[in-house]
Design an enzyme around this catalytic site. Structure first.
Site, PDB file in Angstrom:
ATOM      1  N   THR A  15     -32.036   7.435  60.000  1.00 43.28           N
ATOM      2  CA  THR A  15     -32.271   6.400  58.991  1.00 43.28           C
ATOM      3  C   THR A  15     -32.167   4.988  59.550  1.00 43.28           C
ATOM      4  O   THR A  15     -32.910   4.094  59.156  1.00 43.28           O
ATOM      5  CB  THR A  15     -31.262   6.570  57.830  1.00 43.28           C
ATOM      6  OG1 THR A  15     -31.413   7.876  57.281  1.00 43.28           O
ATOM      7  CG2 THR A  15     -31.511   5.547  56.738  1.00 43.28           C
ATOM      8  N   ASP A  59     -35.562  13.653  63.336  1.00 50.33           N
ATOM      9  CA  ASP A  59     -34.571  13.718  62.269  1.00 50.33           C
ATOM     10  C   ASP A  59     -33.378  14.480  62.828  1.00 50.33           C
ATOM     11  O   ASP A  59     -33.550  15.507  63.496  1.00 50.33           O
ATOM     12  CB  ASP A  59     -35.152  14.447  61.057  1.00 50.33           C
ATOM     13  CG  ASP A  59     -34.225  14.395  59.849  1.00 50.33           C
ATOM     14  OD1 ASP A  59     -33.154  15.044  59.913  1.00 50.33           O
ATOM     15  OD2 ASP A  59     -34.579  13.752  58.854  1.00 50.33           O
ATOM     16  N   SER A  61     -31.429  16.477  61.634  1.00 46.81           N
ATOM     17  CA  SER A  61     -31.344  17.873  61.197  1.00 46.81           C
ATOM     18  C   SER A  61     -32.008  18.810  62.205  1.00 46.81           C
ATOM     19  O   SER A  61     -31.741  20.011  62.212  1.00 46.81           O
ATOM     20  CB  SER A  61     -31.995  18.047  59.827  1.00 46.81           C
ATOM     21  OG  SER A  61     -31.338  17.256  58.861  1.00 46.81           O
ATOM     22  N   ASP A  92     -26.330  13.117  59.940  1.00 48.04           N
ATOM     23  CA  ASP A  92     -26.032  14.511  59.587  1.00 48.04           C
ATOM     24  C   ASP A  92     -25.427  15.314  60.741  1.00 48.04           C
ATOM     25  O   ASP A  92     -24.523  16.118  60.534  1.00 48.04           O
ATOM     26  CB  ASP A  92     -27.284  15.218  59.071  1.00 48.04           C
ATOM     27  CG  ASP A  92     -27.631  14.804  57.650  1.00 48.04           C
ATOM     28  OD1 ASP A  92     -26.787  14.157  56.996  1.00 48.04           O
ATOM     29  OD2 ASP A  92     -28.740  15.116  57.186  1.00 48.04           O
ATOM     30  N   GLN A 279     -10.323  26.217  58.700  1.00 47.60           N
ATOM     31  CA  GLN A 279     -11.378  25.712  57.826  1.00 47.60           C
ATOM     32  C   GLN A 279     -10.903  24.518  56.995  1.00 47.60           C
ATOM     33  O   GLN A 279     -11.674  23.938  56.241  1.00 47.60           O
ATOM     34  CB  GLN A 279     -11.927  26.817  56.923  1.00 47.60           C
ATOM     35  CG  GLN A 279     -10.928  27.527  56.055  1.00 47.60           C
ATOM     36  CD  GLN A 279     -11.555  28.708  55.297  1.00 47.60           C
ATOM     37  OE1 GLN A 279     -11.640  28.673  54.077  1.00 47.60           O
ATOM     38  NE2 GLN A 279     -11.994  29.730  56.005  1.00 47.60           N
ATOM     39  N   CYS A 280      -9.633  24.152  57.158  1.00 50.08           N
ATOM     40  CA  CYS A 280      -9.126  22.949  56.499  1.00 50.08           C
ATOM     41  C   CYS A 280      -9.688  21.711  57.190  1.00 50.08           C
ATOM     42  O   CYS A 280      -9.936  21.715  58.391  1.00 50.08           O
ATOM     43  CB  CYS A 280      -7.601  22.896  56.554  1.00 50.08           C
ATOM     44  SG  CYS A 280      -6.786  24.232  55.667  1.00 50.08           S
TER      45      CYS A 280
END
Length: 342
Positions: A15, A59, A61, A92, A279-280
């Site tokens: 962006t 991008d 992604s 991202d 996963q915290c």
């Protein structure tokens, strides 16, 4: 007379490199060769700025290891010519890229600052200008005529972070990133405050080595209550699989059911590395702290400690690419290489 630092701006896509056509409302790529004309404030910085762009900006992604190698090679080719590097990147996957380059650029003695924006550079309320200007200013900071920052960082919304400690936490706010397990390296306000005590200290008088071999034959599993044996079996049986990162609960806890422990043990015996990360968002894996993780120690599971998911993926690809033997792999993984774990 002191020579001004030379900073290379590397545009990969995202962006921050877009500008809005106000007639159509459509976004189009920004020509970074005309950067000083579009952002005259950059002329106030006490440094020389040059620019280079991917032939085909992407991008974020679509980010993949081949593009990490491309970024690393640009830095390698220009390392002696510039005092610092600023990489413009989509937000991202920025934390993944910053983590990857932190491992790939061994003996780094100059700043590599990733930045981007949530809004295009020409928008009325854009965050792109501040992120870009301050990133260049930080990259040009010197002490005794040598770069002050000597690591891969990420700058976003008034804060500088260690790149391999960051995670994108918000898709809408300007404060899109956080470093939950390591303090900020700098904060931009009326004054630019550098927290020198938290900066990474690289090996002295060693030449830059760029590690370009990355092995992406890995998988990641986020466990959840009720996850079935078939999920693990299907992943563990992937052809050419070399490592699996498991996101466990809390401090590294998971089910102690026999099927799970047996699968983990058998998989490690086959030579596949298994890494345990939490996963915290914040905190650390402390295997053995609870009964539920003691079986993992016996099986030979690697502790990711307080590493982020992004850094765990990058570190795994990097170490696999170095062809490190099984026992050494575990020892090295559990050691801090670039300040990625505490």
């Amino acid at each position: 007379m002191n020579k001004k630092p030379n900073i290379l701006l590397i545009y990969t896509g995202g962006t921050i490199g877009m500008i809005r056509d106000f007639k159509t409302g459509a976004l189009k790529a920004f020509d970074f060769k005309n950067l000083l004309e579009k952002i005259p404030e950059l002329q106030l910085l006490d440094c020389n700025i040059d620019t280079v762009s991917f032939n085909e900006p992407i991008d974020s992604s679509n980010m993949k290891p081949e593009y990490w190698v491309q970024m690393a090679e640009i830095i390698e080719d220009n390392y002696t010519l510039f005092d610092g590097f600023v990489i413009l990147h989509g937000s991202d996957t920025m934390s993944y890229s910053a983590s990857a380059l932190s491992f790939m650029l061994e003996n780094l003695a100059k700043p590599v600052i990733f930045t981007g924006s949530q809004l295009p550079i020409g928008d009325l309320r854009t965050d792109a200008k501040e992120n870009l200007i301050t990133s260049i200013q930080i990259a040009s900071k010197q002490e005794n005529h040598k770069p002050l920052i000597k690591e891969v960082c990420l700058y976003f919304e008034y804060k500088l972070y260690r790149g391999n400690r960051t995670t994108k936490i918000n898709a809408e706010h300007f404060q899109a990133f956080a470093s939950l397990n390591y303090p900020d390296l700098a904060e931009s306000g009326v004054h630019l405050k550098i927290n020198k005590e938290y900066l990474f200290r690289s090996s002295l008088n060693k030449n830059l080595i760029v590690r370009k071999n990355l092995d992406s034959n890995i998988a990641i599993i986020k466990i959840f209550p009720g996850i079935s044996p078939q999920v693990f079996q299907s992943i563990f049986n992937i052809k050419n699989l070399k490592a699996v990162i498991i996101e466990t609960y809390g401090a590294g806890n998971c089910t102690t059911e026999a099927w799970f422990i047996n699968l983990i043990t058998q998989t490690i015996k086959k030579g596949i590395h298994i890494i345990n990360i939490t996963q915290c968002s914040g905190g650390s894996v402390i295997m053995g702290h609870y009964e539920t993780s003691r079986e993992l120690i016996k099986a030979g599971v690697i502790s990711g400690k307080d590493i982020t998911t992004e850094a765990a993926i990058a570190k795994t690809m990097y170490l696999l690419g170095q062809n490190i033997s099984g026992k050494s792999f575990k020892t090295i993984y559990e050691t801090s290489l670039r300040g990625e774990i505490t």
